[in-house]
Scaffold this active site. Structure first.
Site, short mmCIF file in Angstrom:
data_model
loop_
_atom_site.label_atom_id
_atom_site.label_comp_id
_atom_site.label_asym_id
_atom_site.label_seq_id
_atom_site.Cartn_x
_atom_site.Cartn_y
_atom_site.Cartn_z
N LYS A 181 45.47 42.77 37.07
CA LYS A 181 44.06 42.45 37.25
C LYS A 181 43.16 43.29 36.31
CE LYS A 181 44.50 39.41 40.59
NZ LYS A 181 45.92 39.39 40.90
C1 LIG Z 1 43.48 33.73 43.12
C2 LIG Z 1 44.20 34.82 43.83
N1 LIG Z 1 44.01 34.95 45.15
C3 LIG Z 1 44.63 35.93 45.85
C4 LIG Z 1 45.49 36.81 45.26
C5 LIG Z 1 46.21 37.80 46.12
O1 LIG Z 1 46.09 39.11 45.77
P1 LIG Z 1 47.23 40.16 46.15
O2 LIG Z 1 48.42 39.88 45.28
O3 LIG Z 1 46.58 41.47 45.85
O4 LIG Z 1 47.52 39.99 47.59
C6 LIG Z 1 45.72 36.72 43.88
C7 LIG Z 1 46.62 37.67 43.23
O5 LIG Z 1 47.38 37.46 42.39
C8 LIG Z 1 45.08 35.69 43.15
O6 LIG Z 1 45.29 35.54 41.84
#
Ligand SMILES: Cc1ncc(COP(=O)(O)O)c(C=O)c1O
Length: 369
Positions: A181
């Site tokens: 990110k």
């Molecule tokens: C669009 C989107 N939503 C939610 C998430 C979820 O984040 P995490 O992997 O920190 O749980 C991601 C992560 O890759 C994402 O790209």
């Protein structure tokens, strides 16, 4: 091998983490509120609640706006799977609608068309860092009495046409800090809110249902362990210090890709910023020309030492969603076409001009253009 992603970590991050280790307070310490304040200020939000992942943040945000058993949540089928899964965590149903072919975000009109009396919330996703049309979703939400939760996991640094940063419109908005990110805490996330009562609820539920003024072992609601550690928050604070520089570097790499890939017949590039909206660059995803074999393209790039990945698959066509809800091809044609042709190329702040040229050349050769 040119990897898909590589975080920018330096001495500032090492020092920040070492300071926490030396302090002996690894969790529930001062770095958590410090990181929350800095982050919320950066996106123009009233408050932030740091959590263990973007997924945890989306789960708590949906609970905070009152989503429960039997409700429906309207969301995008072109997203990372978790933005739909979180509705299921609360025994609510994710209801999909098709996406806009240019921005690749949930189409507000299509979303409005699937709202029913069971719909509790809209969950637009700012996919690939391009801001979803929040004013349009706000009109639908106002008309139908719905809550909005924004999945901003990919969108730090993005801004709406009216200049408001993504995350700063007052709805719960969730950012993610996985290592690919815009900033990373290893794993982690934050929910920004415009209402202090929502922050209090999220803070309590991420911490096993404790109220701030309660004894350590009293719990007045159901909670989870979705806390983010002081080590992670220290890393986040150090990353925030270099946010502008990293966002600018990402935008520069995106510009180089656009220059190198413009004019390849049939190749779809990420939409340019339009009407004052600004993308917070997260990934560089192209749509291969119709008829090009994507798996063969991935193999050809790998043979040249270049990582690439089909990104993203349509959620409704994943086996779990097909089996559970009976989804089939043809339901969301724009999403399905985009998902079938999308390919993520290496993209991170340190990617050099020479590497971009190498990737572009290899892609041209792989697809025969
Ligand atoms: C669009 C989107 N939503 C939610 C998430 C979820 O984040 P995490 O992997 O920190 O749980 C991601 C992560 O890759 C994402 O790209």
């Amino acid at each position: 091998m040119i990897p898909l992603a590589r975080p920018v970590l330096g001495e500032a991050e090492e020092r920040a983490v070492l300071d926490v280790l030396r302090s002996g307070q690894l969790s529930l310490g001062p770095r958590v509120p410090a990181f929350e304040r800095e982050f919320a200020a950066r996106v123009g939000a009233g408050w932030g609640s740091a959590v263990s992942s973007g997924t945890a943040g989306l789960h708590l945000a949906l609970r905070a706006v009152g989503v429960e058993d039997g409700d429906e949540v309207v969301t995008s089928p072109f997203s990372f799977v978790t933005s739909a899964n979180v509705a299921l965590y609360e025994r609510a149903r994710p209801v999909f609608a098709d996406i806009d072919p240019v921005t690749l975000n949930l189409d507000p009109e299509a979303a409005a068309a699937v709202v029913t009396e069971r719909t509790k919330a809209l969950l637009p996703v700012h996919i690939f860092g391009y801001p979803a049309d929040l004013p349009a979703f706000e009109r639908v939400a106002d008309r139908r009495g719905l809550a909005i939760v924004e999945d901003a996991c990919e969108a730090l640094g993005a801004a709406h046409a009216d200049g408001t940063p993504v995350g700063g419109r007052g709805h719960p908005a969730v950012f993610g800090f996985y290592a690919n990110k815009q900033i990373t805490t290893g794993e982690g996330g934050i929910v920004t809110v415009g209402d202090e009562a929502l922050k209090a609820r999220i803070d309590s539920e991420r911490n096993q249902g404790r109220a701030p003024d309660m004894g350590w072992l009293d719990h007045d609601r159901l909670g989870f362990n979705y806390r983010l550690s002081d080590i992670a928050c220290a890393l986040g604070l150090a990353q925030l210090e270099r946010l502008e520089e990293m966002l600018a570097a990402r935008a520069r790499v995106a510009g180089s890709y656009r220059e190198a890939l413009t004019g390849i017949e049939g190749l779809g590039l990420p939409c340019a910023d339009s009407g004052g909206a600004r993308r917070g660059w997260f990934v560089f995803v192209v749509q291969l020309p119709c008829g090009v074999d994507r798996d063969a393209t991935v193999c050809a790039l790998a043979a040249q030492g270049i990582q690439s990945k089909p990104y993203l698959p349509a959620i409704h066509l994943m086996s779990f969603y097909r089996e559970r809800f009976g989804h089939r091809e043809g339901e969301f044609p724009v999403c399905e076409d985009i998902a079938a042709r999308s390919l993520a190329l290496p993209f991170f702040p340190g990617l050099s001009e020479g590497e971009v040229t190498r990737v572009a050349q290899a892609l041209r050769e792989a697809i025969g253009r």
